[in-house]
Scaffold this motif. Structure first.
Motif, PDB file in Angstrom:
ATOM      1  N   ASN A 166      -1.424   9.399 -11.528  1.00 56.08           N
ATOM      2  CA  ASN A 166      -1.897   8.100 -12.036  1.00 56.08           C
ATOM      3  C   ASN A 166      -0.721   7.015 -12.235  1.00 56.08           C
ATOM      4  O   ASN A 166      -1.037   5.838 -11.921  1.00 56.08           O
ATOM      5  N   TYR A 167       0.590   7.553 -12.415  1.00 53.80           N
ATOM      6  CA  TYR A 167       1.728   6.574 -12.537  1.00 53.80           C
ATOM      7  C   TYR A 167       1.985   5.987 -11.138  1.00 53.80           C
ATOM      8  O   TYR A 167       2.020   4.786 -10.967  1.00 53.80           O
ATOM      9  N   THR A 168       1.880   6.719 -10.035  1.00 53.88           N
ATOM     10  CA  THR A 168       2.182   6.204  -8.600  1.00 53.88           C
ATOM     11  C   THR A 168       1.170   5.381  -8.339  1.00 53.88           C
ATOM     12  O   THR A 168       1.294   4.298  -7.906  1.00 53.88           O
ATOM     13  N   LEU A 169      -0.333   5.648  -8.764  1.00 51.82           N
ATOM     14  CA  LEU A 169      -1.427   4.716  -8.364  1.00 51.82           C
ATOM     15  C   LEU A 169      -1.234   3.362  -9.223  1.00 51.82           C
ATOM     16  O   LEU A 169      -1.521   2.388  -8.301  1.00 51.82           O
ATOM     17  N   SER A 170      -0.844   3.400 -10.386  1.00 53.79           N
ATOM     18  CA  SER A 170      -0.703   2.344 -11.214  1.00 53.79           C
ATOM     19  C   SER A 170       0.487   1.640 -10.449  1.00 53.79           C
ATOM     20  O   SER A 170       0.095   0.026 -10.486  1.00 53.79           O
ATOM     21  N   ARG A 171       1.435   1.755 -10.225  1.00 52.09           N
ATOM     22  CA  ARG A 171       2.589   1.236  -9.862  1.00 52.09           C
ATOM     23  C   ARG A 171       2.296   0.547  -8.404  1.00 52.09           C
ATOM     24  O   ARG A 171       2.609  -0.257  -8.228  1.00 52.09           O
ATOM     25  N   THR A 172       1.462   1.403  -7.464  1.00 50.30           N
ATOM     26  CA  THR A 172       1.295   0.780  -6.294  1.00 50.30           C
ATOM     27  C   THR A 172       0.284  -0.258  -6.375  1.00 50.30           C
ATOM     28  O   THR A 172       0.471  -1.262  -5.633  1.00 50.30           O
ATOM     29  N   ARG A 173      -0.709  -0.211  -7.101  1.00 47.96           N
ATOM     30  CA  ARG A 173      -1.553  -1.366  -7.435  1.00 47.96           C
ATOM     31  C   ARG A 173      -0.791  -2.633  -7.860  1.00 47.96           C
ATOM     32  O   ARG A 173      -1.192  -3.742  -7.442  1.00 47.96           O
ATOM     33  N   ALA A 174       0.182  -2.470  -8.779  1.00 43.37           N
ATOM     34  CA  ALA A 174       0.722  -3.569  -9.359  1.00 43.37           C
ATOM     35  C   ALA A 174       1.848  -4.229  -8.304  1.00 43.37           C
ATOM     36  O   ALA A 174       1.794  -5.397  -8.277  1.00 43.37           O
ATOM     37  N   MET A 175       2.330  -3.290  -7.481  1.00 44.61           N
ATOM     38  CA  MET A 175       3.353  -3.925  -6.472  1.00 44.61           C
ATOM     39  C   MET A 175       2.647  -4.620  -5.472  1.00 44.61           C
ATOM     40  O   MET A 175       3.011  -5.642  -4.839  1.00 44.61           O
ATOM     41  N   GLU A 176       1.329  -4.094  -4.982  1.00 45.68           N
ATOM     42  CA  GLU A 176       0.443  -4.874  -4.170  1.00 45.68           C
ATOM     43  C   GLU A 176       0.043  -6.223  -4.530  1.00 45.68           C
ATOM     44  O   GLU A 176      -0.048  -7.152  -3.776  1.00 45.68           O
ATOM     45  N   THR A 177      -0.084  -6.188  -5.744  1.00 42.37           N
ATOM     46  CA  THR A 177      -0.715  -7.601  -6.554  1.00 42.37           C
ATOM     47  C   THR A 177       0.568  -8.623  -6.476  1.00 42.37           C
ATOM     48  O   THR A 177       0.344  -9.889  -6.200  1.00 42.37           O
ATOM     49  N   GLN A 178       1.925  -8.164  -6.822  1.00 42.42           N
ATOM     50  CA  GLN A 178       2.918  -8.751  -6.716  1.00 42.42           C
ATOM     51  C   GLN A 178       3.134  -9.566  -5.185  1.00 42.42           C
ATOM     52  O   GLN A 178       3.538 -10.645  -5.150  1.00 42.42           O
ATOM     53  N   LYS A 179       2.932  -8.617  -4.378  1.00 46.46           N
ATOM     54  CA  LYS A 179       3.173  -8.936  -2.944  1.00 46.46           C
ATOM     55  C   LYS A 179       2.139 -10.184  -2.487  1.00 46.46           C
ATOM     56  O   LYS A 179       2.809 -11.124  -1.865  1.00 46.46           O
ATOM     57  N   LEU A 180       1.109  -9.931  -3.006  1.00 51.64           N
ATOM     58  CA  LEU A 180       0.041 -10.984  -2.617  1.00 51.64           C
ATOM     59  C   LEU A 180       0.336 -12.384  -3.396  1.00 51.64           C
ATOM     60  O   LEU A 180       0.351 -13.224  -2.767  1.00 51.64           O
ATOM     61  N   LEU A 181       0.693 -12.052  -4.419  1.00 53.71           N
ATOM     62  CA  LEU A 181       1.204 -13.526  -5.385  1.00 53.71           C
ATOM     63  C   LEU A 181       2.108 -14.228  -4.789  1.00 53.71           C
ATOM     64  O   LEU A 181       2.436 -15.379  -4.665  1.00 53.71           O
ATOM     65  N   ASN A 182       3.390 -13.273  -4.698  1.00 51.83           N
ATOM     66  CA  ASN A 182       4.605 -14.006  -4.096  1.00 51.83           C
ATOM     67  C   ASN A 182       4.380 -14.609  -2.668  1.00 51.83           C
ATOM     68  O   ASN A 182       4.909 -15.561  -2.380  1.00 51.83           O
ATOM     69  N   ASN A 183       3.560 -13.863  -1.694  1.00 53.61           N
ATOM     70  CA  ASN A 183       3.378 -14.796  -0.576  1.00 53.61           C
ATOM     71  C   ASN A 183       2.559 -16.035  -0.762  1.00 53.61           C
ATOM     72  O   ASN A 183       2.830 -16.951  -0.197  1.00 53.61           O
ATOM     73  N   ALA A 184       1.761 -16.052  -1.754  1.00 53.63           N
ATOM     74  CA  ALA A 184       1.281 -17.233  -1.964  1.00 53.63           C
ATOM     75  C   ALA A 184       1.844 -18.327  -2.598  1.00 53.63           C
ATOM     76  O   ALA A 184       2.048 -19.486  -2.392  1.00 53.63           O
ATOM     77  N   LEU A 185       2.746 -17.973  -3.395  1.00 52.07           N
ATOM     78  CA  LEU A 185       3.989 -18.767  -4.193  1.00 52.07           C
ATOM     79  C   LEU A 185       4.860 -19.358  -2.910  1.00 52.07           C
ATOM     80  O   LEU A 185       5.075 -20.645  -3.137  1.00 52.07           O
ATOM     81  N   LYS A 186       5.370 -18.593  -2.073  1.00 53.36           N
ATOM     82  CA  LYS A 186       6.197 -18.954  -0.983  1.00 53.36           C
ATOM     83  C   LYS A 186       5.373 -20.056  -0.099  1.00 53.36           C
ATOM     84  O   LYS A 186       6.096 -21.013   0.288  1.00 53.36           O
ATOM     85  N   SER A 187       4.411 -19.833   0.048  1.00 55.06           N
ATOM     86  CA  SER A 187       3.513 -20.719   0.936  1.00 55.06           C
ATOM     87  C   SER A 187       3.341 -22.140   0.308  1.00 55.06           C
ATOM     88  O   SER A 187       3.091 -22.942   0.952  1.00 55.06           O
ATOM     89  N   SER A 188       3.378 -22.210  -0.872  1.00 56.84           N
ATOM     90  CA  SER A 188       3.350 -23.445  -1.847  1.00 56.84           C
ATOM     91  C   SER A 188       4.577 -23.904  -2.147  1.00 56.84           C
ATOM     92  O   SER A 188       4.692 -24.958  -2.984  1.00 56.84           O
ATOM     93  N   GLY A 189       5.630 -23.405  -1.711  1.00 53.24           N
ATOM     94  CA  GLY A 189       6.957 -23.902  -1.915  1.00 53.24           C
ATOM     95  C   GLY A 189       7.636 -23.372  -3.211  1.00 53.24           C
ATOM     96  O   GLY A 189       8.693 -24.141  -3.703  1.00 53.24           O
ATOM     97  N   LYS A 190       7.106 -22.307  -3.976  1.00 49.25           N
ATOM     98  CA  LYS A 190       7.602 -22.105  -5.253  1.00 49.25           C
ATOM     99  C   LYS A 190       8.445 -21.071  -5.200  1.00 49.25           C
ATOM    100  O   LYS A 190       7.807 -19.515  -4.585  1.00 49.25           O
ATOM    101  N   ASN A 191       9.634 -21.128  -5.447  1.00 52.68           N
ATOM    102  CA  ASN A 191      10.733 -19.813  -5.178  1.00 52.68           C
ATOM    103  C   ASN A 191      11.434 -19.360  -6.633  1.00 52.68           C
ATOM    104  O   ASN A 191      11.941 -18.397  -6.491  1.00 52.68           O
ATOM    105  N   ASN A 192      11.337 -20.126  -7.659  1.00 53.09           N
ATOM    106  CA  ASN A 192      11.841 -20.063  -8.656  1.00 53.09           C
ATOM    107  C   ASN A 192      11.067 -19.300  -9.826  1.00 53.09           C
ATOM    108  O   ASN A 192      10.956 -19.945 -10.925  1.00 53.09           O
ATOM    109  N   VAL A 193      10.370 -18.202  -9.420  1.00 45.12           N
ATOM    110  CA  VAL A 193       9.557 -17.407 -10.230  1.00 45.12           C
ATOM    111  C   VAL A 193      10.150 -16.020 -10.389  1.00 45.12           C
ATOM    112  O   VAL A 193      10.353 -15.293  -9.354  1.00 45.12           O
TER     113      VAL A 193
END
Length: 645
Positions: A580-607
């Protein structure tokens, strides 16, 4: 200078270029002992000597002396590398040694060409020598090759082309090689199976590489290619003769503390609503924990009433949020009443049979019709044995009672966007609530022990303030632990602490690391924050992809430059703690990846991102695990957006 000396200089230059190109790569952090895989390469073959008799029946008028060609090499491989100085390698595969000879002029003043297609089945055992603490390695060893093909193609102007097999070909060749390689770890450090990509280069000198028993043809070869290797990762503990063998590595310790410890934060939360109503065992009535109204109360009910704050909200979501969900039927009735064209389908499921499942659905329909006055023609019902997305999977055998309790329910579906919102699959349209969040997660002090899961049985923290008062926290077993800064400070407004991490290795040894931290408490209510949540079906991470558009268009625009985004994953208590620990971290990291890509596309880097996996940890779980809806809401990733101050 002889041709062979020129070739040797070229080989040395290539090897130096290879070393230079690889010198900036990172060191491998996972070192299995045994590796298995495949390799592919190109053989750059240099021909020298004399070739004039092609076969027993043909002798060309002008001898050929030099040639070059590139032919493929491919192998299966096995490797032993214990991390010490010496190891072993074995390659068995196809070895192409063909080439085109330099053109010559026959006595008739006619250009002539000759191509060879020599190939072998090769067996190449090698001694591997590791280059200190780097991932470079050298190898050298014999080559035993068995001839596979020996054909040639000869052309000469004013003469018919000729092809056939070289005569006097040695069936077996004994030669040698020397080379260099570099191991790149391409799997995650904690993966159960380590995967390494290894570029390599080797030199096969002409010694022993005379393929024929006549004349003086010899071959020198430079081979460059890639090996893909798989091994059992070093994060797995191995037991031999009752002695535990663990990775021979250190741990790194660091402390992350907030600049100030906020006591409260006003949070605007977008709370997802499960489109499920769960029924208790041995009952076909709507459970009493769901809030049911009479007709008079229903006539005055508006879902906006649930958006107003009534009670303080703790670190997770707590009682206020589950209370909003328990109004699910009233929210549904209000939305149907406000959108007279909308329709819904109620699908009840029970292992006792589809008939009981339909009774569940009819119970909810009756409530909506009699209490909220919804026309019965707008609601269809059906019964099933299992729900549309069951938690119990074929072949499952563990904790079936809890899983089946979660499958005893009614699914609410609709094609009307006023009722449901497709962000992760069929959930009810979320509701906005505002609350004062007490002791938010960014007020916690995080203790990071990189490598703890590989090396340590457990570790604990001792914090000593300037007055000599000691507080102890732990034990912890993961790479990260946390504790509220408010608890550490107590009644004090500031504090300077010496932090000592004491770990016990899997070999029984004691490891100590030290750091310092200063904590400052802020009592005032700070700026507004935002919270979003993603919910998951049992044991699934793939639903993250269906949130891609939601994260890009709804969540990412609210993240301004300079913000801090805390992403924390959770699971219910079904399954093993480590899984469950590994599963929860995988879910969180995948969420960060999607958000980070969206922020970079909009020019936001200081997050700044802080991404955590808590698994089923009861100290950080948003809810208890006593009811199916609490377990479903615990299968979540929570996104807290904290604007820059």
């Amino acid at each position: 200078m002889s041709p062979k000396n020129k070739i040797s200089k070229k080989i040395i230059l290539c090897l130096l270029m290879f070393v230079s190109a690889s010198s900036f790569a990172q060191k491998i952090s996972s070192s299995p002992t045994w590796w298995f895989g495949v390799s592919a390469a190109g053989n750059l073959n240099y021909y020298s000597g004399t070739t004039q008799r092609l076969d027993n029946a043909y002798f060309v008028p002008t001898a050929f002396h030099k040639g070059t060609g590139v032919r493929p090499f491919g192998s299966i491989l096995m490797e032993y590398n214990s991390g010490k100085l010496f190891g072993g390698m074995l390659n068995i595969g196809y070895d192409g040694r063909g080439a085109k000879f330099d053109d010559v002029i026959a006595p008739c003043d006619c250009p002539a060409t000759l191509k060879s297609n020599l190939s072998y089945v090769t067996i190449e055992p090698s001694l591997r020598v590791n280059a200190g603490a780097t991932n470079f390695y050298f190898f050298a060893g014999p080559r035993v090759a068995f001839n596979l093909s020996k054909d040639y193609e000869y052309t000469q102007l004013k003469q018919e082309d000729r092809d056939g097999d070289f005569s006097a070909i040695d069936k077996t060749i004994f030669s040698g090689q020397v080379g260099i390689g570099y191991d790149y770890l391409i799997s995650t450090p904690n993966a159960k199976t380590a995967v390494v990509l290894s570029p390599f280069m080797s030199f096969h000198p002409y010694f022993g590489q005379e393929p024929r028993t006549i004349e003086s043809l010899s071959i020198s070869t430079v081979r460059t290619g890639l090996a893909l290797k798989f091994g059992k990762g070093s994060n797995q503990t191995v037991t031999e003769n009752n002695n535990v063998v663990v990775p021979n590595r250190d741990v790194d310790f660091s402390v992350r503390a907030p600049k100030v410890i906020p006591q409260k934060r006003q949070v605007s939360e977008t709370l997802p609503l499960l489109n499920y109503v769960f029924f208790d065992n041995e009952s076909n009535k709507i459970p009493s924990r769901y809030i049911l109204l009479n007709q008079s109360q229903a006539s005055n009910f508006k879902e906006e009433q649930l958006e107003k704050e009534e009670t303080a909200n703790m670190t997770g979501r707590s009682a206020r949020q589950i209370n909003v969900y328990h109004n699910i039927l009233n929210i549904l009735g209000d939305r149907l009443r406000s959108n007279p064209q909308a329709t819904i389908s109620l699908s009840g499921a029970s292992l006792n049979g589809a008939e009981e499942g339909k009774v569940f659905a009819e119970e909810i329909k009756e409530y909506l019709v009699s209490v909220f006055g919804i026309n019965s023609s707008r609601i269809t019902t059906q019964g099933r044995v299992k729900p549309l997305v069951p938690s119990e999977q074929p072949g499952g055998s563990k904790e079936l009672t809890l899983l089946r309790t979660g499958d005893r329910r009614v699914d609410i579906t609709s094609s009307s966007p006023e009722l449901l919102l497709e962000v992760g699959g069929g959930m009810m349209k979320p509701i906005q609530i505002t609350a004062n969040q007490v002791d938010p997660l960014d007020s916690h002090v995080l203790f990071n022990v990189d490598g703890a899961e590989d090396v340590l049985r457990s570790w604990s923290i001792a914090m000593t303030d300037e007055n000599g008062t000691v507080q102890n926290f732990g034990p912890f077993t993961k790479n990260q632990g946390s504790f509220p800064g408010k608890t550490i400070l107590g009644n004090r407004s500031t504090g300077d602490y010496k932090v000592v991490m004491t770990g016990i290795t899997k070999k029984g040894e004691t490891v100590k690391k030290e750091s310092t931290v200063r904590l400052v408490r802020q009592d005032d209510l700070i700026d507004k924050g935002y919270r979003y949540s993603i919910l998951f079906d049992f044991d699934k991470t793939k639903t993250i992809a269906s949130y891609d558009n939601f994260l890009k268009t709804t969540v990412a625009p609210l993240i301004a430059d300079g913000s801090t985004v805390i992403i924390h994953g959770h699971t219910d208590a079904i399954g093993s703690e480590d899984y469950n620990y590994t599963l929860s971290r995988t879910r969180a990291m995948e969420t960060q990846k999607l958000l980070n890509n969206a922020l970079k596309s909009s020019g936001k880097n200081n997050v700044k991102f802080e991404t955590l996996g808590f698994g089923e940890d009861v100290n950080n779980a948003p809810f208890d695990n006593s009811t199916p809806e609490e377990r479903f809401y615990n299968r979540t990733v929570i996104i807290d957006i904290i604007p820059a101050k």
